[in-house]
Write a protein that holds these residues in place. Sequence first.
Motif, PDB file in Angstrom:
ATOM      1  N   MET A 111     -40.442  -5.829 -51.424  1.00 53.86           N
ATOM      2  CA  MET A 111     -39.142  -5.415 -50.912  1.00 53.86           C
ATOM      3  C   MET A 111     -38.915  -5.877 -49.472  1.00 53.86           C
ATOM      4  N   ASP A 112     -39.806  -6.733 -48.964  1.00 52.29           N
ATOM      5  CA  ASP A 112     -39.593  -7.333 -47.650  1.00 52.29           C
ATOM      6  C   ASP A 112     -38.409  -8.294 -47.713  1.00 52.29           C
ATOM      7  N   ASP A 113     -37.821  -8.595 -46.556  1.00 54.21           N
ATOM      8  CA  ASP A 113     -36.667  -9.494 -46.531  1.00 54.21           C
ATOM      9  C   ASP A 113     -37.088 -10.956 -46.446  1.00 54.21           C
ATOM     10  N   VAL A 114     -36.110 -11.847 -46.535  1.00 53.59           N
ATOM     11  CA  VAL A 114     -36.355 -13.289 -46.532  1.00 53.59           C
ATOM     12  C   VAL A 114     -37.103 -13.718 -45.268  1.00 53.59           C
ATOM     13  N   ASP A 115     -36.678 -13.239 -44.105  1.00 50.91           N
ATOM     14  CA  ASP A 115     -37.319 -13.646 -42.852  1.00 50.91           C
ATOM     15  C   ASP A 115     -38.784 -13.219 -42.787  1.00 50.91           C
ATOM     16  N   THR A 116     -39.070 -12.018 -43.242  1.00 45.48           N
ATOM     17  CA  THR A 116     -40.461 -11.541 -43.253  1.00 45.48           C
ATOM     18  C   THR A 116     -41.292 -12.377 -44.218  1.00 45.48           C
ATOM     19  N   HIS A 117     -40.725 -12.671 -45.404  1.00 45.38           N
ATOM     20  CA  HIS A 117     -41.431 -13.534 -46.362  1.00 45.38           C
ATOM     21  C   HIS A 117     -41.671 -14.918 -45.760  1.00 45.38           C
ATOM     22  N   ALA A 118     -40.678 -15.462 -45.066  1.00 42.65           N
ATOM     23  CA  ALA A 118     -40.827 -16.788 -44.453  1.00 42.65           C
ATOM     24  C   ALA A 118     -41.963 -16.781 -43.435  1.00 42.65           C
ATOM     25  N   ASP A 119     -42.009 -15.758 -42.594  1.00 40.47           N
ATOM     26  CA  ASP A 119     -43.076 -15.646 -41.598  1.00 40.47           C
ATOM     27  C   ASP A 119     -44.440 -15.507 -42.270  1.00 40.47           C
ATOM     28  N   PHE A 120     -44.501 -14.678 -43.306  1.00 44.86           N
ATOM     29  CA  PHE A 120     -45.751 -14.448 -44.045  1.00 44.86           C
ATOM     30  C   PHE A 120     -46.211 -15.742 -44.709  1.00 44.86           C
TER      31      PHE A 120
END
Length: 148
Positions: A68-77
């Motif tokens: 349920m993380d957002d796109v930006d958090t997924h991108a950073d991860f």
Amino acid sequence: MLDPGDSAPAVSAPNQRGESVSPDFEEPTVVYFYPKDFTGGCTIEANDFQDALPEFRDSGIAVYGVSMDDVDTHADFADEEGIDFELLADTDGAVAEAFGLDTSEGYTDRLTFVLAGGEVVAVYDPEMADPSGHAREVLTETREKYVS
């Protein structure tokens, strides 16, 4: 929660690049749900799937991680961990709920679904053990049973 034999749900969500993704569950596909980017078990599990990704791809098995993380958090991860498969940003919980998972706490439990032929063919609960090695188990069993 969906069980083996249940029809695969039609879902779509943005990936870590913000592109809308709608997985094709006719082909062998792994969808693993995890609670949160940048946490211990979730990072171990993502790296395990990444390490086995060439073998998944060589076998024709798609891999999707969903939280349920957002796109930006997924991108950073994805950038920090070198993740090269799709991480779906299920911020409203619609994908998780389509699989019958609880989203009331703002995250989902760690569960993995294998889909093929338009239905759920296996469900794994790596929460019962260390998530390390989970990807290899899923790869081995999926190749043996659902890849021709």
